[in-house]
Design a protein around this motif. Sequence first.
Motif, PDB file in Angstrom:
ATOM      1  N   SER A  34     113.682  23.029  45.041  1.00 36.87           N
ATOM      2  CA  SER A  34     114.839  23.130  43.841  1.00 36.87           C
ATOM      3  C   SER A  34     116.215  23.356  44.643  1.00 36.87           C
ATOM      4  O   SER A  34     116.422  24.126  45.411  1.00 36.87           O
ATOM      5  CB  SER A  34     114.561  24.272  42.912  1.00 36.87           C
ATOM      6  OG  SER A  34     115.564  24.289  41.981  1.00 36.87           O
ATOM      7  N   GLY A  38     115.987  26.846  40.601  1.00 34.98           N
ATOM      8  CA  GLY A  38     114.673  26.737  39.971  1.00 34.98           C
ATOM      9  C   GLY A  38     114.530  25.988  38.591  1.00 34.98           C
ATOM     10  O   GLY A  38     113.535  26.121  38.187  1.00 34.98           O
ATOM     11  N   SER A  40     115.006  22.804  38.054  1.00 33.24           N
ATOM     12  CA  SER A  40     114.194  21.675  38.248  1.00 33.24           C
ATOM     13  C   SER A  40     113.397  21.610  39.775  1.00 33.24           C
ATOM     14  O   SER A  40     114.082  22.394  40.681  1.00 33.24           O
ATOM     15  CB  SER A  40     114.843  20.448  38.001  1.00 33.24           C
ATOM     16  OG  SER A  40     115.952  20.189  38.717  1.00 33.24           O
ATOM     17  N   TRP A  41     112.428  21.028  39.898  1.00 33.80           N
ATOM     18  CA  TRP A  41     111.801  20.832  41.291  1.00 33.80           C
ATOM     19  C   TRP A  41     111.435  19.417  41.655  1.00 33.80           C
ATOM     20  O   TRP A  41     111.262  18.754  40.941  1.00 33.80           O
ATOM     21  CB  TRP A  41     110.367  21.786  41.233  1.00 33.80           C
ATOM     22  CG  TRP A  41     110.730  23.263  40.897  1.00 33.80           C
ATOM     23  CD1 TRP A  41     110.872  23.897  39.709  1.00 33.80           C
ATOM     24  CD2 TRP A  41     110.866  24.169  41.840  1.00 33.80           C
ATOM     25  NE1 TRP A  41     111.223  25.182  39.942  1.00 33.80           N
ATOM     26  CE2 TRP A  41     111.294  25.403  41.151  1.00 33.80           C
ATOM     27  CE3 TRP A  41     110.936  24.183  43.147  1.00 33.80           C
ATOM     28  CZ2 TRP A  41     111.427  26.530  41.830  1.00 33.80           C
ATOM     29  CZ3 TRP A  41     111.203  25.207  43.947  1.00 33.80           C
ATOM     30  CH2 TRP A  41     111.446  26.670  43.101  1.00 33.80           C
ATOM     31  N   TYR A  67     119.213  26.349  48.225  1.00 27.95           N
ATOM     32  CA  TYR A  67     117.870  25.737  47.885  1.00 27.95           C
ATOM     33  C   TYR A  67     116.622  26.866  47.732  1.00 27.95           C
ATOM     34  O   TYR A  67     116.947  27.848  48.135  1.00 27.95           O
ATOM     35  CB  TYR A  67     117.353  24.805  49.008  1.00 27.95           C
ATOM     36  CG  TYR A  67     118.179  23.508  49.014  1.00 27.95           C
ATOM     37  CD1 TYR A  67     117.661  22.439  48.410  1.00 27.95           C
ATOM     38  CD2 TYR A  67     119.200  23.652  49.894  1.00 27.95           C
ATOM     39  CE1 TYR A  67     118.656  21.196  48.511  1.00 27.95           C
ATOM     40  CE2 TYR A  67     120.061  22.275  50.179  1.00 27.95           C
ATOM     41  CZ  TYR A  67     119.613  21.248  49.337  1.00 27.95           C
ATOM     42  OH  TYR A  67     120.376  20.068  49.363  1.00 27.95           O
TER      43      TYR A  67
END
Length: 93
Positions: A34, A38, A40-41, A67
């Motif tokens: 991400s 966190g 979106s992944w 990240y």
Amino acid sequence: AEEGMTLSGVVILTWSATDPDGVDAALSIRLSVSADGGESWVDLVTNLANTGSYSWDSRTWTPGGEYLLRVTATDPDGHLRSARSAPFRLASP
């Protein structure tokens, strides 16, 4: 990754996943990254054997920024559990 760590190049990602009511080797592993805390992944790899390590070529990702890594283990019955890393940065290759 430890919080604030900077990674570069090929990074060996490691994890430990167990199945309390099954066979550990039967777990399927998904590794995701991400870039937005966190929200979106993006999957690095799915349906990986539960070997405990994976070589990730971080040079294909944009340096800088913050990240997160997430490992998700799924057993043959579809039960899953995830864990995520502390925030880290990627250095220019």
